[in-house]
Design a protein around this motif. Sequence first.
Motif, PDB file in Angstrom:
ATOM      1  N   LEU A  88      66.060   0.615  47.859  1.00 20.92           N
ATOM      2  CA  LEU A  88      65.815  -0.732  47.773  1.00 20.92           C
ATOM      3  C   LEU A  88      66.494  -1.244  48.957  1.00 20.92           C
ATOM      4  CD1 LEU A  88      66.067  -0.898  44.117  1.00 20.92           C
ATOM      5  CD2 LEU A  88      63.680  -1.040  45.205  1.00 20.92           C
ATOM      6  N   ARG A  89      67.777  -1.123  49.006  1.00 18.90           N
ATOM      7  CA  ARG A  89      68.782  -1.808  50.173  1.00 18.90           C
ATOM      8  C   ARG A  89      69.009  -0.715  50.479  1.00 18.90           C
ATOM      9  NH1 ARG A  89      69.103  -4.043  45.063  1.00 18.90           N
ATOM     10  NH2 ARG A  89      68.291  -6.441  45.272  1.00 18.90           N
ATOM     11  N   PRO A  90      69.555  -1.241  52.378  1.00 16.81           N
ATOM     12  CA  PRO A  90      70.645  -0.300  53.270  1.00 16.81           C
ATOM     13  C   PRO A  90      71.959  -0.228  52.653  1.00 16.81           C
ATOM     14  CG  PRO A  90      70.158  -2.419  54.301  1.00 16.81           C
ATOM     15  CD  PRO A  90      69.124  -2.869  52.659  1.00 16.81           C
ATOM     16  N   VAL A  91      71.873   1.382  52.972  1.00 16.06           N
ATOM     17  CA  VAL A  91      73.883   1.505  52.909  1.00 16.06           C
ATOM     18  C   VAL A  91      74.249   1.252  54.146  1.00 16.06           C
ATOM     19  CG1 VAL A  91      75.227   3.898  52.291  1.00 16.06           C
ATOM     20  CG2 VAL A  91      73.070   2.831  51.006  1.00 16.06           C
ATOM     21  N   ARG A  92      75.315   0.577  54.179  1.00 18.44           N
ATOM     22  CA  ARG A  92      76.170   0.189  55.995  1.00 18.44           C
ATOM     23  C   ARG A  92      77.552   1.137  55.917  1.00 18.44           C
ATOM     24  NH1 ARG A  92      73.423  -4.197  57.664  1.00 18.44           N
ATOM     25  NH2 ARG A  92      72.448  -4.989  56.212  1.00 18.44           N
ATOM     26  N   ILE A  93      78.175   1.171  56.905  1.00 20.42           N
ATOM     27  CA  ILE A  93      79.297   1.889  56.859  1.00 20.42           C
ATOM     28  C   ILE A  93      80.465   1.100  56.334  1.00 20.42           C
ATOM     29  CG2 ILE A  93      80.586   3.152  58.656  1.00 20.42           C
ATOM     30  CD1 ILE A  93      78.514   3.163  60.860  1.00 20.42           C
ATOM     31  N   GLY A  94      80.936   2.078  55.285  1.00 16.51           N
ATOM     32  CA  GLY A  94      82.100   1.107  54.973  1.00 16.51           C
ATOM     33  C   GLY A  94      81.698   1.109  53.336  1.00 16.51           C
ATOM     34  N   ASP A  95      80.759   0.979  53.048  1.00 18.93           N
ATOM     35  CA  ASP A  95      80.085   0.937  51.894  1.00 18.93           C
ATOM     36  C   ASP A  95      80.291   2.153  50.676  1.00 18.93           C
ATOM     37  OD1 ASP A  95      79.051  -1.294  51.989  1.00 18.93           O
ATOM     38  OD2 ASP A  95      76.866  -0.457  52.439  1.00 18.93           O
ATOM     39  N   GLU A  96      80.660   1.602  49.559  1.00 21.05           N
ATOM     40  CA  GLU A  96      81.068   2.006  48.263  1.00 21.05           C
ATOM     41  C   GLU A  96      79.441   2.965  47.225  1.00 21.05           C
ATOM     42  OE1 GLU A  96      83.902   1.766  46.339  1.00 21.05           O
ATOM     43  OE2 GLU A  96      85.951   2.695  48.036  1.00 21.05           O
ATOM     44  N   VAL A  97      79.085   4.194  47.520  1.00 19.41           N
ATOM     45  CA  VAL A  97      77.920   3.825  47.049  1.00 19.41           C
ATOM     46  C   VAL A  97      78.661   5.197  45.155  1.00 19.41           C
ATOM     47  CG1 VAL A  97      75.778   5.434  46.938  1.00 19.41           C
ATOM     48  CG2 VAL A  97      76.678   4.551  48.557  1.00 19.41           C
ATOM     49  N   LYS A  98      78.086   3.735  44.303  1.00 16.55           N
ATOM     50  CA  LYS A  98      78.068   4.915  42.833  1.00 16.55           C
ATOM     51  C   LYS A  98      77.079   5.361  42.542  1.00 16.55           C
ATOM     52  CE  LYS A  98      79.568   2.233  39.150  1.00 16.55           C
ATOM     53  NZ  LYS A  98      80.268   1.592  38.331  1.00 16.55           N
ATOM     54  N   VAL A  99      77.269   6.748  42.305  1.00 13.42           N
ATOM     55  CA  VAL A  99      75.212   7.234  41.769  1.00 13.42           C
ATOM     56  C   VAL A  99      75.814   7.369  40.024  1.00 13.42           C
ATOM     57  CG1 VAL A  99      74.327   9.221  41.808  1.00 13.42           C
ATOM     58  CG2 VAL A  99      75.217   8.660  44.102  1.00 13.42           C
ATOM     59  N   THR A 100      74.863   6.869  39.456  1.00 19.77           N
ATOM     60  CA  THR A 100      75.226   6.754  37.702  1.00 19.77           C
ATOM     61  C   THR A 100      73.597   7.737  37.688  1.00 19.77           C
ATOM     62  OG1 THR A 100      76.319   5.256  37.781  1.00 19.77           O
ATOM     63  CG2 THR A 100      75.170   6.089  35.515  1.00 19.77           C
ATOM     64  N   VAL A 101      74.178   8.955  36.574  1.00 18.98           N
ATOM     65  CA  VAL A 101      72.784   9.400  35.750  1.00 18.98           C
ATOM     66  C   VAL A 101      72.330   9.112  35.115  1.00 18.98           C
ATOM     67  CG1 VAL A 101      71.964  11.032  38.395  1.00 18.98           C
ATOM     68  CG2 VAL A 101      74.136  12.088  36.280  1.00 18.98           C
ATOM     69  N   THR A 102      71.669   9.245  34.158  1.00 18.69           N
ATOM     70  CA  THR A 102      71.537   9.101  32.193  1.00 18.69           C
ATOM     71  C   THR A 102      70.827   9.770  32.016  1.00 18.69           C
ATOM     72  OG1 THR A 102      72.383   7.031  32.777  1.00 18.69           O
ATOM     73  CG2 THR A 102      71.645   7.428  30.963  1.00 18.69           C
ATOM     74  N   VAL A 103      71.062  10.240  30.820  1.00 19.10           N
ATOM     75  CA  VAL A 103      69.795  11.014  30.164  1.00 19.10           C
ATOM     76  C   VAL A 103      68.366   9.899  29.452  1.00 19.10           C
ATOM     77  CG1 VAL A 103      69.344  13.282  27.750  1.00 19.10           C
ATOM     78  CG2 VAL A 103      70.992  13.648  29.464  1.00 19.10           C
ATOM     79  N   THR A 104      67.382  10.297  30.076  1.00 16.56           N
ATOM     80  CA  THR A 104      66.822   9.156  29.102  1.00 16.56           C
ATOM     81  C   THR A 104      65.912  10.002  28.235  1.00 16.56           C
ATOM     82  OG1 THR A 104      65.171   9.433  31.629  1.00 16.56           O
ATOM     83  CG2 THR A 104      66.663   7.311  31.178  1.00 16.56           C
ATOM     84  N   GLY A 105      65.509  11.289  27.979  1.00 15.18           N
ATOM     85  CA  GLY A 105      64.310  11.907  27.652  1.00 15.18           C
ATOM     86  C   GLY A 105      64.671  13.111  27.822  1.00 15.18           C
ATOM     87  N   ARG A 123      77.246  -4.584  42.666  1.00 13.98           N
ATOM     88  CA  ARG A 123      76.473  -4.461  40.977  1.00 13.98           C
ATOM     89  C   ARG A 123      75.121  -4.609  41.820  1.00 13.98           C
ATOM     90  NH1 ARG A 123      77.818 -10.250  38.464  1.00 13.98           N
ATOM     91  NH2 ARG A 123      76.649  -9.215  37.122  1.00 13.98           N
ATOM     92  N   LYS A 124      74.699  -4.339  43.348  1.00 10.54           N
ATOM     93  CA  LYS A 124      73.054  -3.895  43.644  1.00 10.54           C
ATOM     94  C   LYS A 124      72.542  -2.909  43.876  1.00 10.54           C
ATOM     95  CE  LYS A 124      72.803  -8.664  45.239  1.00 10.54           C
ATOM     96  NZ  LYS A 124      72.216  -9.271  46.855  1.00 10.54           N
ATOM     97  N   SER A 125      71.693  -2.523  43.106  1.00  7.68           N
ATOM     98  CA  SER A 125      70.809  -0.803  43.296  1.00  7.68           C
ATOM     99  C   SER A 125      71.189  -0.752  45.383  1.00  7.68           C
ATOM    100  CB  SER A 125      69.766  -0.663  42.440  1.00  7.68           C
ATOM    101  OG  SER A 125      70.346  -0.746  41.260  1.00  7.68           O
ATOM    102  N   VAL A 126      70.820   0.003  45.395  1.00  7.52           N
ATOM    103  CA  VAL A 126      70.308   0.547  46.821  1.00  7.52           C
ATOM    104  C   VAL A 126      69.203   1.381  46.743  1.00  7.52           C
ATOM    105  CG1 VAL A 126      72.259  -0.283  47.957  1.00  7.52           C
ATOM    106  CG2 VAL A 126      72.460   2.372  46.953  1.00  7.52           C
ATOM    107  N   VAL A 127      69.537   2.500  45.703  1.00  4.41           N
ATOM    108  CA  VAL A 127      68.221   3.445  45.444  1.00  4.41           C
ATOM    109  C   VAL A 127      68.203   4.030  43.795  1.00  4.41           C
ATOM    110  CG1 VAL A 127      67.740   5.650  45.687  1.00  4.41           C
ATOM    111  CG2 VAL A 127      68.987   4.700  47.578  1.00  4.41           C
ATOM    112  N   ASP A 128      66.935   3.902  43.841  1.00  3.35           N
ATOM    113  CA  ASP A 128      67.106   4.326  42.080  1.00  3.35           C
ATOM    114  C   ASP A 128      65.621   5.324  42.391  1.00  3.35           C
ATOM    115  OD1 ASP A 128      64.444   2.821  42.052  1.00  3.35           O
ATOM    116  OD2 ASP A 128      65.049   0.909  40.731  1.00  3.35           O
TER     117      ASP A 128
END
Lengths: 140, 140
Positions: A88-105, A123-128
């Motif tokens: 969805l959006r680029p990830v740049r050098i220095g960015d902190e990427v928080k990965v959240t996985v949630t059981v949906t089924g 607060r913005k999704s970069v990959v979903d």
Amino acid sequence: MSGLCLEDLGLGQSAERTWTVDAAAIDAFAAVSGDDNPLHTDEAYAATGPFHGRVAHGMLAASYISAVLGAQLPGAGAIYLAQTLRFLRPVRIGDEVKVTVTVTGIDPAKARVTLSTRCAVGRKSVVDGEAQVLVSRRGA
Amino acid sequence: MSGLCLEDLGLGQSAERTWTVDAAAIDAFAAVSGDDNPLHTDEAYAATGPFHGRVAHGMLAASYISAVLGAQLPGAGAIYLAQTLRFLRPVRIGDEVKVTVTVTGIDPAKARVTLSTRCAVGRKSVVDGEAQVLVSRRGA
């Protein structure tokens, strides 16, 4: 070294982990994948491109999803069946990427679990996307 | 360092590249991703598991798809929008993984291209799926 079993999992269960993306991480991913697209590896080239600077490979963030699935939820022993990814959006050098996985089924008959997978910077999704994994049964 | 533009692409156009997966590649992917699931990294553990030995991370093969898209078809300048992945069979140490990407759809108005993405060992698919990329227009 065993992760969570089918019986340990419930809808809404979640895990997260944060990575800081630095130039070394991008270079290492380029080396291991062979993906040396200059948008990722060449600052001079990337500065003239759509993101005005080097960005991480989308698949690097996807690899972090794999890590949370493989090490945390469900953890070791889970078998990765499928993944969808929207970059969805680029990830740049220095960015902190928080990965959240949630059981949906949960499919108890097949021991298959579906999880939403989200990589965010601030607060913005970069990959979903969505993952499907096969889990073991307790005592099996 | 520029890849193919919208005007250079046609349905059925294809590119491929082959990687040999060795233990070092799996270890390097574990380090860069943080995915240290022992199915991938620990031969003694993995020997007792469903694949009877270490297997590569599914996302390692996915990274090879990213490399073919980013370096060959469409090549540098393409922007990765989305990817679906089905992890069909394990990739073992010593396997040769051939990645083939083929243009299956072109949206001229949006400059979006859809490609089938297949990773195979011998004649069997190990990972399949579909990619969407945004490409540039010639002279734009």
